[in-house]
Every structure is written in structure tokens, then in C-alpha cells.
Scaffold this motif. Sequence first.
Motif, short mmCIF file in Angstrom:
data_model
loop_
_atom_site.label_atom_id
_atom_site.label_comp_id
_atom_site.label_asym_id
_atom_site.label_seq_id
_atom_site.Cartn_x
_atom_site.Cartn_y
_atom_site.Cartn_z
N VAL A 88 0.86 -1.18 0.00
CA VAL A 88 0.00 0.00 0.00
C VAL A 88 0.89 1.23 0.00
O VAL A 88 1.74 1.39 0.88
CB VAL A 88 -0.94 0.02 1.22
N ALA A 89 0.72 2.10 -0.99
CA ALA A 89 1.51 3.32 -1.10
C ALA A 89 0.63 4.53 -0.83
O ALA A 89 -0.51 4.60 -1.31
CB ALA A 89 2.10 3.42 -2.50
N ILE A 90 1.16 5.47 -0.07
CA ILE A 90 0.44 6.70 0.24
C ILE A 90 1.39 7.86 -0.02
O ILE A 90 2.42 8.00 0.64
CB ILE A 90 -0.07 6.72 1.70
N ASP A 91 1.05 8.69 -1.01
CA ASP A 91 1.90 9.81 -1.39
C ASP A 91 1.38 11.10 -0.75
O ASP A 91 0.20 11.22 -0.42
CB ASP A 91 1.91 9.95 -2.91
N GLU A 92 2.27 12.06 -0.57
CA GLU A 92 1.93 13.38 -0.02
C GLU A 92 1.21 13.25 1.33
O GLU A 92 0.19 13.90 1.59
CB GLU A 92 1.10 14.20 -1.00
N ALA A 93 1.77 12.42 2.19
CA ALA A 93 1.17 12.15 3.51
C ALA A 93 1.01 13.41 4.34
O ALA A 93 0.13 13.47 5.21
CB ALA A 93 2.02 11.13 4.27
#
Length: 195
Positions: A88-93
Motif C-alpha cells: 500500500v503506497a500513500i503519497d503526499e502524507a
Amino acid sequence: MHAITNSGWVEVITGCMFSGKTEELLRRLRRAEIAGQEVAAFTPAIDDRYGEESLGSHAGNEWTATVVENDPESVLEIPGKLNGEQVVAIDEANFFPAELRDVCEKLAADGRRVVVSGTDQTFRGDPFHPLPALMATAEYVEKLQAICTVCGEPATRNQRLIDGEPAHADDPTIMVGAEESYEARCRNCHELRED
């Protein structure tokens, strides 16, 4: 998933703007895909620089992503949007609320590899939440540097410019008609107007 413990983990990629955070995230996703792992990516609705349903880097690389509103309820729904993906990738956290840390912990506890990227400092040089909490609880943290646009040294700060001049320390907004931009700067070249 770790082979011995059968557990997931959280990786945080952080640093100032223009340091290659999203590019590193995309590199890790490409490697996961080569390894035959299914990937789900998420990006905040507030970041629409690369179009809808896509996260992208300044280098021009992109990945299809699910857009998530940056409110607690929407962030808490991320696990329900998965369909068995191991990564699972989450960008601009940095654009998400504090609940993101709990979501990442839940996903890792469920045996998933969670890769998060985002800047860890505001333009003032203050901690940009929720990155500090994510960094504290992650198994792996990588902090990248850019190149200072003033002196060429390694940059760790986000320089906010309004009409080409350093932003005022107390003003988080810009005036109508003013042009806002950002640069990477080192500690010594980073400026905040105090007048």
C-alpha cells in the motif's frame, strides 16, 4: 510481509520538496510489481498537480492512484478500499490528518507493506504533521535531500516564495494575484520574512 514473523511494516520516505520522495516511492512500487506483488496507491485530493487518479513525480513518472479526501473519515476508509493488495503506497502524507498514522499501523498489523512519502517540514521549518508520528512508529525511514538553489549544498528545507521573495513567517496564505512558488534550500539559505 516479513517471512519469519509474518508481519507487515511501514516505510517512510521524507525530505524537503524536490528531493525525489515520490520518485523513490515509485521506484519501490515498480520493484514490488516486478516481484509479483499487487500494489494499491493513494493520493490526497488536494494534490491535483498530475491529474485525477494519478500520483506523479517532478521527473514525469506516474502511477494510478485512488484519490482520498484529506479529512479523517476518508482516511479511515482507506483499508476498506483494498482488494487483497500486499503493498500500500500513500503519497503526499503531509496533506492527510493525524488518523493516517493509525491507518498505516492497522495495514501493517494486517501483514501489508506500507510505503508512505511526504515532506516532514513546513515552509517555516516546523514539523509537518502527521510525518513526525509516522517516522516515529515506522520500521524504516529514509530522509532525502535536494540541492540548495542558492548555494548548491544539500537542501533540507522548503523555501516558500511570494512574488519571488521569501514568505512572511506569520502568513500561511497568499494575497490575491500574488505568485507562489517553492525552492529547496539548505538551513543557512532558508529565509523567513519577519517584517
